[in-house]
Scaffold this motif. Sequence first.
Motif: not given
Length: 736
Positions: A428, A430-431, A658-659, A687
């Motif tokens: 979480n 890292t986004s 993005k994951n 992902s």
Amino acid sequence: MTSYFIYLIKVTVCSGIFYGYYHFVLRNKKFHYWNRYYLLIAVMASLIIPFFHIPLSFSHEQVHQSPVLQTLNIISESGGENLLVDPAKNVSALPQLSSSTIILMAYLVVCLVTLIRFVKSIIKIHRLIADGKVQQMEDVYFINSTAEGTPFSFFRYIFWNKNIPLDTQEGKQIFKHELTHVHERHSYDKIFMQLVTVIYWCNPFFHIIKKELALIHEFIADHIASMNEDAAQYAEMILWKATTGKQLSFTNNFFYEQLKRRIAMITTSKQPSHQYLRKIMVLPLVIILIAAFAFRYKSLSPAFLKAEKPITIVIDAGHGGDDDGAIGENGLKEKNLTLEIAQTMKAIAKEKNITVLMSREGDSKVPLRERSDIANNNNADAVISIHVEAIGPGDDKEKYDGFEIFISKPEFPNREQSKQMAESIQNNITSLYKFNGIKTRQIGIWMAQSVNCPSVIMGCGYITNKKDAQFISNKENQKKVATAILDGVIHYLNKKKLGTDASKAIDSFPKSSFFADTKNKIVFFSDSIINKEKEQKDWGLVKTVYILNGETKEIAELTGKVFKCNSIISYPPNDDEARKNYGVLANNSIMIIDGAKYFAQYKSIFGQNPIVQKPTDDDGPVFTKTEVAASFPGGEVQWEKYVNTILNNFNANLILDKNSNGTLRLQFMVTKDGTLKNVKALNMQQSKLAEVMSNALVNGPKWMPAKQNGIAVNCYYETRVRFDAPGDIVSGYEPE
């Protein structure tokens, strides 16, 4: 500012799609009125559709299972509200011109130049009206002139060329042509398109549409002027009278330069086929554009994530009282930041089925032992200790930045659980912001290893770094960070099931000095357990009391032994039930092992290099460590080539997801014959990267099986694959 440029791009794409439909389906067809209004509406729709924000939510799983939703999600989110407050914003009080500001200024300069040209043309027409002799002929105003570009019409004015006799057949046809422009109000279309191209001068499709619309005006006027006339003769007259003289771009000039298409349209009597179908096919096009640009496709907000069962966590705001912690510029103190984040987490946790125990509610200094006791005495499910890091005065402050997570050292019992929870939080964080990884400090951290539950130390950036300090001081960003941490904890605890931690502990054995497999009723006591007990004593931690078949055993009696048993029950320190049954022993952790039977010496089973045997598969026992490890055909070099080939094939899909950024851990079983079974992702389960690599393993070549004592055996294997978009792909083994 960036949002405006994104809007321009969306407008350009919309107008390009609308014009593409016109060019291939409607252009040069004889339904001129339909084409006129289609182009006008297409321009207006291109300007309006990107403004629409129609929310449409899908679950996280639905988005990841649908490539279409992933693509639409990216399109709809582009140019939306900034997810994060710019950490560099207002860093300096001095005005600065960014590159985007310079580009915007240049864009506005071109708009101004184009607008000036437009205004000059209006002034020129106004002078023609003022200087000419205006005659009213019913509902139009007639001006006889020798001005360049005549005859032409502008709103209700017809500017006539004195050299063309009005009473001749040709003159009457030309007048009828210009009168049609007036009655059909074509000048409104022209002014509208001129203003659009002034503002959106960089959009090539608007310029093309403007020219097409002008030509459609001529088609309409030619059609009416040539009614009841010889079409061939009218076309010949247009060709004969054609001139290269200049004209104003927003007037309707009779001798328009697209003569070839005008003549073709006049002389063609054939009606286009499938007229109705050509017209209604625009509806799916509009729906597609609205779906792509107007709807806001969002995964359900993290606020919807709740714990499946009530959970209790301890939130520890680092420092406090006379302990300021690290101090940044302008007197920013770590103790205040950690308390703000902790209080934000507590407020958000109420809606997530989480009970929060705070180590401190205000600016007070709480001893470390009291902080850890809060977790141990209340049987907390997890501990989150909030800190902000700093560097010394001699170091480069801008070099050190980003978030970090610290966990206990490998020899502590909560290490594996803490690592799993940290990975869940990491996914979480890292986004939101730069993340430097999950780390361990050699000297240890009290709140990481003095509790009997998963515990992480959150390093929320560097207070000595301007960018980090700006980011974490912002209240909105604190909410995002607090939500990301809580959701990571929830995700970990929601998927945690009885026996899951046991399986994980077996995989990491023999790092763990003690392990109880409750499912298979096996207890391991490794040779390092004495050292673990000594470190616990040195740290002042509670020890574990082992009660074997009703008898309290010293750790030295159990070291290096493996037991099979009927039941395994554990109690945390100060458990009420344990105190009733065992009195003062309940001050410690208690492990009760009933029906225990000595099975073997640890080394006599596993050899000098311990090999942990997992529960047996249908084809025999499954190992996690063997003398000869399983391997991909050709070794690590060929394995990396295989991984890179797979990732390159799916590169576009992975970039959209993005994951998929990060390091994926995959576990699978290599059977005796090299077949892969039980492939699963240990992290990043939702992902695209996990899906792609899992399929690549299942459908890939057989592996070389592991060997024990020269015999092929079943063995569990773990590998890691890293994907960074849009950078390089790195695969293979990575150190923890």
